[in-house]
Every structure is written in C-alpha cells, then in structure tokens.
Motif scaffolding. Structure first.
Motif, PDB file in Angstrom:
ATOM      1  N   GLU A  11      24.014 -31.003  11.218  1.00 15.27           N
ATOM      2  CA  GLU A  11      24.439 -30.795   9.723  1.00 15.27           C
ATOM      3  C   GLU A  11      25.494 -32.116   9.132  1.00 15.27           C
ATOM      4  N   GLY A  12      25.371 -33.423  10.028  1.00  9.83           N
ATOM      5  CA  GLY A  12      25.984 -34.476   9.384  1.00  9.83           C
ATOM      6  C   GLY A  12      27.837 -34.190   9.195  1.00  9.83           C
ATOM      7  N   VAL A  13      28.210 -33.236  10.254  1.00 11.82           N
ATOM      8  CA  VAL A  13      29.591 -33.216   9.955  1.00 11.82           C
ATOM      9  C   VAL A  13      30.179 -34.356  10.610  1.00 11.82           C
ATOM     10  N   ALA A  14      29.579 -34.945  11.523  1.00  6.39           N
ATOM     11  CA  ALA A  14      30.405 -36.431  12.294  1.00  6.39           C
ATOM     12  C   ALA A  14      31.610 -36.553  12.880  1.00  6.39           C
ATOM     13  N   ASP A  15      32.205 -35.375  13.231  1.00  6.34           N
ATOM     14  CA  ASP A  15      33.488 -35.426  14.235  1.00  6.34           C
ATOM     15  C   ASP A  15      33.167 -36.121  15.403  1.00  6.34           C
ATOM     16  N   CYS A  16      32.067 -35.885  16.071  1.00  6.05           N
ATOM     17  CA  CYS A  16      31.395 -36.741  17.028  1.00  6.05           C
ATOM     18  C   CYS A  16      31.565 -38.520  16.964  1.00  6.05           C
ATOM     19  N   VAL A  17      31.363 -38.889  15.741  1.00  4.96           N
ATOM     20  CA  VAL A  17      31.406 -40.259  15.367  1.00  4.96           C
ATOM     21  C   VAL A  17      32.788 -40.656  15.885  1.00  4.96           C
ATOM     22  N   ILE A  25      27.201 -43.402  18.509  1.00  6.42           N
ATOM     23  CA  ILE A  25      26.781 -42.289  17.591  1.00  6.42           C
ATOM     24  C   ILE A  25      26.438 -42.831  16.281  1.00  6.42           C
ATOM     25  N   HIS A  26      25.318 -42.978  15.624  1.00  4.88           N
ATOM     26  CA  HIS A  26      25.241 -43.713  14.402  1.00  4.88           C
ATOM     27  C   HIS A  26      24.454 -42.782  13.374  1.00  4.88           C
ATOM     28  N   PRO A  27      24.718 -42.917  12.141  1.00  2.00           N
ATOM     29  CA  PRO A  27      23.864 -42.042  11.084  1.00  2.00           C
ATOM     30  C   PRO A  27      22.523 -42.387  10.677  1.00  2.00           C
ATOM     31  N   GLY A  28      21.681 -41.481  10.805  1.00  2.00           N
ATOM     32  CA  GLY A  28      20.422 -41.491  10.505  1.00  2.00           C
ATOM     33  C   GLY A  28      19.952 -42.159   9.179  1.00  2.00           C
ATOM     34  N   SER A  29      18.728 -42.574   9.241  1.00  2.00           N
ATOM     35  CA  SER A  29      18.206 -43.228   7.913  1.00  2.00           C
ATOM     36  C   SER A  29      17.945 -42.571   6.627  1.00  2.00           C
ATOM     37  N   LYS A  31      17.320 -38.075   5.277  1.00  2.00           N
ATOM     38  CA  LYS A  31      18.016 -36.481   5.599  1.00  2.00           C
ATOM     39  C   LYS A  31      16.967 -35.957   6.481  1.00  2.00           C
ATOM     40  N   ASN A  32      17.305 -34.850   7.185  1.00  2.00           N
ATOM     41  CA  ASN A  32      16.500 -34.273   8.146  1.00  2.00           C
ATOM     42  C   ASN A  32      15.593 -33.317   7.378  1.00  2.00           C
ATOM     43  N   LEU A  33      14.861 -32.286   7.917  1.00  2.00           N
ATOM     44  CA  LEU A  33      14.069 -31.444   7.477  1.00  2.00           C
ATOM     45  C   LEU A  33      14.746 -30.361   6.627  1.00  2.00           C
ATOM     46  N   ARG A  34      16.147 -30.127   6.903  1.00  2.00           N
ATOM     47  CA  ARG A  34      16.755 -29.077   6.398  1.00  2.00           C
ATOM     48  C   ARG A  34      17.612 -29.827   5.045  1.00  2.00           C
ATOM     49  N   GLY A  35      17.393 -31.016   4.750  1.00  2.00           N
ATOM     50  CA  GLY A  35      18.114 -31.730   3.808  1.00  2.00           C
ATOM     51  C   GLY A  35      19.328 -32.111   4.225  1.00  2.00           C
ATOM     52  N   MET A  36      19.712 -32.205   5.384  1.00  2.00           N
ATOM     53  CA  MET A  36      21.017 -32.480   5.767  1.00  2.00           C
ATOM     54  C   MET A  36      21.327 -33.981   6.313  1.00  2.00           C
ATOM     55  N   ASP A  37      22.215 -34.615   6.279  1.00  2.00           N
ATOM     56  CA  ASP A  37      22.764 -35.893   6.777  1.00  2.00           C
ATOM     57  C   ASP A  37      22.604 -35.800   8.254  1.00  2.00           C
ATOM     58  N   TRP A  38      22.472 -36.600   9.243  1.00  2.00           N
ATOM     59  CA  TRP A  38      22.151 -36.348  10.609  1.00  2.00           C
ATOM     60  C   TRP A  38      22.758 -37.622  11.289  1.00  2.00           C
ATOM     61  N   TYR A  39      22.970 -37.474  12.561  1.00  2.00           N
ATOM     62  CA  TYR A  39      23.410 -38.720  13.406  1.00  2.00           C
ATOM     63  C   TYR A  39      22.383 -38.759  14.697  1.00  2.00           C
ATOM     64  N   TRP A  40      22.597 -39.805  15.287  1.00  2.00           N
ATOM     65  CA  TRP A  40      21.734 -40.151  16.617  1.00  2.00           C
ATOM     66  C   TRP A  40      22.613 -40.904  17.679  1.00  2.00           C
ATOM     67  N   ILE A  41      22.480 -40.561  18.884  1.00  2.00           N
ATOM     68  CA  ILE A  41      23.063 -41.207  20.049  1.00  2.00           C
ATOM     69  C   ILE A  41      22.196 -42.425  20.397  1.00  2.00           C
ATOM     70  N   ASP A  42      22.887 -43.495  20.848  1.00  2.00           N
ATOM     71  CA  ASP A  42      22.183 -44.969  21.376  1.00  2.00           C
ATOM     72  C   ASP A  42      22.272 -44.343  22.760  1.00  2.00           C
ATOM     73  N   GLN A  54      31.997 -31.336  22.925  1.00  2.00           N
ATOM     74  CA  GLN A  54      33.329 -30.722  22.703  1.00  2.00           C
ATOM     75  C   GLN A  54      33.673 -30.582  21.425  1.00  2.00           C
ATOM     76  N   VAL A  55      33.555 -31.630  20.631  1.00  2.00           N
ATOM     77  CA  VAL A  55      34.133 -31.557  19.239  1.00  2.00           C
ATOM     78  C   VAL A  55      32.890 -31.113  18.098  1.00  2.00           C
ATOM     79  N   CYS A  56      31.760 -31.078  18.498  1.00  2.00           N
ATOM     80  CA  CYS A  56      30.688 -30.746  17.350  1.00  2.00           C
ATOM     81  C   CYS A  56      30.849 -29.483  17.177  1.00  2.00           C
ATOM     82  N   PRO A  57      31.096 -28.876  15.905  1.00  2.00           N
ATOM     83  CA  PRO A  57      31.240 -27.664  15.503  1.00  2.00           C
ATOM     84  C   PRO A  57      29.863 -26.824  15.303  1.00  2.00           C
ATOM     85  N   VAL A  58      28.716 -27.524  15.232  1.00  2.00           N
ATOM     86  CA  VAL A  58      27.274 -26.931  15.017  1.00  2.00           C
ATOM     87  C   VAL A  58      26.645 -26.682  16.266  1.00  2.00           C
TER      88      VAL A  58
END
Length: 75
Positions: A11-17, A25-29, A31-42, A54-58
């Motif tokens: 959901e793009g909360v980004a606590d993990c970043v 952890i980097h931002p996606g390019s 929106k995802n299928l739900r219309g949310m910002d998202w991140y990805w792990i290298d 531990q920190v992700c609330p989703v």
C-alpha cells in the motif's frame, strides 16, 4: 535469502524504506492493480535482516523469501 514485497498487496506506506539498514527497498515505477504506490526489494542487496517484516503495517505485504513471481521489479 532475500525478502519480497508482494506488489499487489503493498500500500506504499514505506515504513520499510527508512528501516532498511542497506537501502535495498525502492519505489515502484507505477501504481499496482489496486491503484496504490508500491515498493520492491533489490534481491542482490537484501541482507535478510527481517526489519522490513517487523515494521510493515500491511499484513502479507512482505514475505520472508525471494519471490519474483509476487514482486514486480522495474528493469
């Protein structure tokens, strides 16, 4: 083994970043299928510390294994 962010659950909360000690952890390019910002792990940088889990609330947004089938990774 690196962790993965489930693109369609993120959901793009980004606590993990801010929590990630190796900045893998980097931002996606788009929106995802739900219309949310998202991140990805290298995967090549992740040190498997688990702080993102531990920190992700989703619930279910991050899984503790490398899953390229669940995580979109911009090229």
């Amino acid at each position: 083994m690196p962790h993965s962010i489930v693109t369609e659950t993120c959901e793009g909360v980004a606590d993990c970043v801010d929590a990630c000690p190796v900045a893998c952890i980097h931002p996606g390019s788009s929106k995802n299928l739900r219309g949310m910002d998202w991140y990805w792990i290298d995967f090549s940088t992740c040190i498997d510390c688990g702080i993102c889990l531990q920190v992700c609330p989703v619930e279910g947004a991050i899984v503790p294994e490398e899953r390229p089938d669940l995580q979109k990774t911009p090229q």
